[in-house]
Design a protein around this motif. Structure first.
Motif, PDB file in Angstrom:
ATOM      1  N   PRO A  19      19.777   2.253   0.830  1.00 55.49           N
ATOM      2  CA  PRO A  19      20.873   1.471   0.250  1.00 55.49           C
ATOM      3  C   PRO A  19      21.912   1.081   1.300  1.00 55.49           C
ATOM      4  O   PRO A  19      22.090   1.755   2.307  1.00 55.49           O
ATOM      5  N   LEU A  20      22.600  -0.036   1.026  1.00 53.92           N
ATOM      6  CA  LEU A  20      23.677  -0.527   1.872  1.00 53.92           C
ATOM      7  C   LEU A  20      24.941  -0.709   1.038  1.00 53.92           C
ATOM      8  O   LEU A  20      24.865  -0.916  -0.175  1.00 53.92           O
ATOM      9  N   PRO A  21      26.102  -0.666   1.673  1.00 53.38           N
ATOM     10  CA  PRO A  21      27.346  -0.832   0.914  1.00 53.38           C
ATOM     11  C   PRO A  21      27.614  -2.269   0.485  1.00 53.38           C
ATOM     12  O   PRO A  21      28.505  -2.511  -0.337  1.00 53.38           O
ATOM     13  N   GLY A  22      26.880  -3.223   1.011  1.00 54.11           N
ATOM     14  CA  GLY A  22      27.111  -4.625   0.665  1.00 54.11           C
ATOM     15  C   GLY A  22      25.825  -5.411   0.651  1.00 54.11           C
ATOM     16  O   GLY A  22      24.722  -4.849   0.639  1.00 54.11           O
ATOM     17  N   GLU A  23      25.956  -6.727   0.666  1.00 59.90           N
ATOM     18  CA  GLU A  23      24.789  -7.606   0.613  1.00 59.90           C
ATOM     19  C   GLU A  23      24.184  -7.786   2.002  1.00 59.90           C
ATOM     20  O   GLU A  23      24.859  -7.661   3.024  1.00 59.90           O
ATOM     21  N   LEU A  24      22.883  -8.103   2.017  1.00 62.94           N
ATOM     22  CA  LEU A  24      22.117  -8.152   3.267  1.00 62.94           C
ATOM     23  C   LEU A  24      21.451  -9.510   3.429  1.00 62.94           C
ATOM     24  O   LEU A  24      20.911 -10.076   2.473  1.00 62.94           O
ATOM     25  N   LEU A  25      21.463 -10.013   4.648  1.00 64.15           N
ATOM     26  CA  LEU A  25      20.748 -11.235   5.002  1.00 64.15           C
ATOM     27  C   LEU A  25      19.635 -10.871   5.981  1.00 64.15           C
ATOM     28  O   LEU A  25      19.896 -10.247   7.006  1.00 64.15           O
ATOM     29  N   VAL A  26      18.405 -11.226   5.645  1.00 67.77           N
ATOM     30  CA  VAL A  26      17.264 -10.990   6.532  1.00 67.77           C
ATOM     31  C   VAL A  26      16.840 -12.325   7.132  1.00 67.77           C
ATOM     32  O   VAL A  26      16.648 -13.303   6.404  1.00 67.77           O
ATOM     33  N   VAL A  47      14.664 -21.078  10.845  1.00 65.25           N
ATOM     34  CA  VAL A  47      14.559 -19.645  10.556  1.00 65.25           C
ATOM     35  C   VAL A  47      14.103 -19.450   9.116  1.00 65.25           C
ATOM     36  O   VAL A  47      14.336 -20.296   8.250  1.00 65.25           O
ATOM     37  N   TYR A  48      13.458 -18.311   8.880  1.00 70.66           N
ATOM     38  CA  TYR A  48      13.160 -17.866   7.525  1.00 70.66           C
ATOM     39  C   TYR A  48      14.313 -16.956   7.087  1.00 70.66           C
ATOM     40  O   TYR A  48      14.700 -16.044   7.844  1.00 70.66           O
ATOM     41  N   VAL A  49      14.855 -17.179   5.905  1.00 71.82           N
ATOM     42  CA  VAL A  49      15.980 -16.363   5.443  1.00 71.82           C
ATOM     43  C   VAL A  49      15.734 -15.856   4.026  1.00 71.82           C
ATOM     44  O   VAL A  49      15.124 -16.532   3.193  1.00 71.82           O
ATOM     45  N   SER A  50      16.229 -14.640   3.763  1.00 70.22           N
ATOM     46  CA  SER A  50      16.250 -14.058   2.419  1.00 70.22           C
ATOM     47  C   SER A  50      17.565 -13.315   2.277  1.00 70.22           C
ATOM     48  O   SER A  50      18.052 -12.701   3.235  1.00 70.22           O
ATOM     49  N   GLY A  51      18.139 -13.372   1.074  1.00 70.86           N
ATOM     50  CA  GLY A  51      19.393 -12.674   0.813  1.00 70.86           C
ATOM     51  C   GLY A  51      19.235 -11.641  -0.280  1.00 70.86           C
ATOM     52  O   GLY A  51      18.536 -11.877  -1.277  1.00 70.86           O
ATOM     53  N   TYR A  52      19.884 -10.484  -0.120  1.00 69.52           N
ATOM     54  CA  TYR A  52      19.728  -9.359  -1.055  1.00 69.52           C
ATOM     55  C   TYR A  52      21.083  -8.850  -1.529  1.00 69.52           C
ATOM     56  O   TYR A  52      22.020  -8.711  -0.742  1.00 69.52           O
ATOM     57  N   HIS A  94      25.905  -7.581   6.261  1.00 70.17           N
ATOM     58  CA  HIS A  94      25.024  -7.188   7.352  1.00 70.17           C
ATOM     59  C   HIS A  94      23.892  -8.200   7.466  1.00 70.17           C
ATOM     60  O   HIS A  94      23.548  -8.878   6.490  1.00 70.17           O
ATOM     61  N   VAL A  95      23.297  -8.283   8.646  1.00 70.61           N
ATOM     62  CA  VAL A  95      22.134  -9.128   8.871  1.00 70.61           C
ATOM     63  C   VAL A  95      21.086  -8.295   9.595  1.00 70.61           C
ATOM     64  O   VAL A  95      21.416  -7.385  10.371  1.00 70.61           O
ATOM     65  N   ALA A  96      19.812  -8.578   9.329  1.00 75.33           N
ATOM     66  CA  ALA A  96      18.715  -7.853   9.969  1.00 75.33           C
ATOM     67  C   ALA A  96      17.566  -8.811  10.207  1.00 75.33           C
ATOM     68  O   ALA A  96      17.478  -9.868   9.577  1.00 75.33           O
ATOM     69  N   GLY A  97      16.679  -8.439  11.108  1.00 73.16           N
ATOM     70  CA  GLY A  97      15.514  -9.260  11.387  1.00 73.16           C
ATOM     71  C   GLY A  97      15.538  -9.838  12.789  1.00 73.16           C
ATOM     72  O   GLY A  97      16.599 -10.012  13.398  1.00 73.16           O
ATOM     73  N   PRO A 154      26.764 -15.923  14.908  1.00 70.33           N
ATOM     74  CA  PRO A 154      26.685 -14.839  13.925  1.00 70.33           C
ATOM     75  C   PRO A 154      27.883 -13.896  14.059  1.00 70.33           C
ATOM     76  O   PRO A 154      28.241 -13.477  15.149  1.00 70.33           O
ATOM     77  N   ASP A 155      28.515 -13.591  12.937  1.00 72.30           N
ATOM     78  CA  ASP A 155      29.670 -12.692  12.960  1.00 72.30           C
ATOM     79  C   ASP A 155      29.454 -11.475  12.075  1.00 72.30           C
ATOM     80  O   ASP A 155      30.400 -10.815  11.672  1.00 72.30           O
ATOM     81  N   LEU A 156      28.177 -11.171  11.760  1.00 74.71           N
ATOM     82  CA  LEU A 156      27.848 -10.026  10.935  1.00 74.71           C
ATOM     83  C   LEU A 156      27.222  -8.927  11.785  1.00 74.71           C
ATOM     84  O   LEU A 156      26.505  -9.214  12.756  1.00 74.71           O
ATOM     85  N   PRO A 157      27.469  -7.665  11.436  1.00 82.66           N
ATOM     86  CA  PRO A 157      26.796  -6.572  12.146  1.00 82.66           C
ATOM     87  C   PRO A 157      25.282  -6.677  11.980  1.00 82.66           C
ATOM     88  O   PRO A 157      24.786  -6.890  10.881  1.00 82.66           O
ATOM     89  N   VAL A 158      24.558  -6.546  13.091  1.00 82.69           N
ATOM     90  CA  VAL A 158      23.094  -6.633  13.054  1.00 82.69           C
ATOM     91  C   VAL A 158      22.520  -5.221  12.936  1.00 82.69           C
ATOM     92  O   VAL A 158      22.800  -4.355  13.766  1.00 82.69           O
TER      93      VAL A 158
END
Length: 242
Positions: A123-130, A139-144, A175-178, A187-191
């Motif tokens: 789990p994460l404290p907020g929403e996630l972008l992959v 890019v391929y993107v998905s949001g959670y 947050h962002v991952a991938g 990008p200004d989100l923690p990776v």
């Protein structure tokens, strides 16, 4: 439950052997101590081979099984990443997974690769972008959502279009991952870095419910998101103008 996880949706080819706890085992583990994951990767093998998925995959499967101390006949199921990704890579992984499952008479489940990656970080404290690299300057993107539900994608877009796409879906990721995170514009989100046992862990955990309930797998449908470069040629034109 012993599960073989395959992923060929990126230049990195992966084969992993994963032990999935039964519901009563998971309940007992949670009662005995801190939070535990429903699955454990017994062995995983990877190889970077952008043009060598077919050559690398089965040797990696053999190596992972040997390292885990198991054989193909001991497998209870197969889980395979269905993309998004390039046509050739996805085809290799999905055909291999389907063929192994058919030969062993076990179910094969398809899981979007972004869902698997997101699952390893939950789990994460907020929403996630992959974000993963789609090449061709896209890019391929998905949001959670924070609860792990996918609310966007997977979609293929130019990096500059990502902020507008997020706004359309009411997503404000924290947050962002991938592997494609660096391709985003400013990008200004923690990776976030996925754990070492991803993607095998994430693919199996994302498929845990149908695996444990014995649900009938649906057809393996690849997430190409683009038309293949190769097309059926059209009818030949007469040089005589007829």
């Amino acid at each position: 439950m012993l599960v073989l996880a395959l992923d060929t949706s990126t230049p990195e080819v992966t084969a992993g052997v994963v032990a999935l706890r039964s519901p009563h085992e998971l309940i007992a583990a949670l009662q005995a101590g801190p939070a535990v994951r429903p699955a454990t990767v017994l062995a995983q093998r990877k190889a970077v081979a952008p043009l060598g998925h077919a050559e690398k995959l089965m040797p990696l499967v053999s190596e992972a099984l040997a390292a885990a101390g198991h054989t193909l006949r001991e497998l209870d199921a197969v889980v395979v990443g269905i993309g998004p990704g390039p046509f050739t890579g996805l085809r290799v992984g999905m055909v291999t997974g389907a063929a192994l499952a058919d030969a062993l008479d076990v179910p094969v489940h398809g899981v979007p690769g972004h869902d698997g990656l997101a699952r390893t970080l939950h789990p994460l404290p907020g929403e996630l972008l992959v974000v993963t690299d789609a090449r061709r300057r896209e890019v391929y993107v998905s949001g959670y959502r924070a609860d792990g539900r996918r609310a966007l994608g997977p979609a293929v877009v130019a990096p500059a279009a990502v902020p507008e796409l997020l706004a359309e879906h009411g997503l404000t990721p924290t947050h962002v991952a991938g592997a494609g995170a660096a391709l985003l514009i400013a990008p200004d989100l923690p990776v976030l870095t996925p754990p070492a046992d991803a993607p095998a862990l994430g693919l199996v955990e994302a498929a845990a419910t149908p695996l444990l309930t014995g649900a009938l797998p649906g057809p393996l449908v690849p997430l190409y998101l683009r038309r293949p470069d190769a097309t059926v040629p059209g009818a030949r034109k007469s040089v005589l103008g007829r």
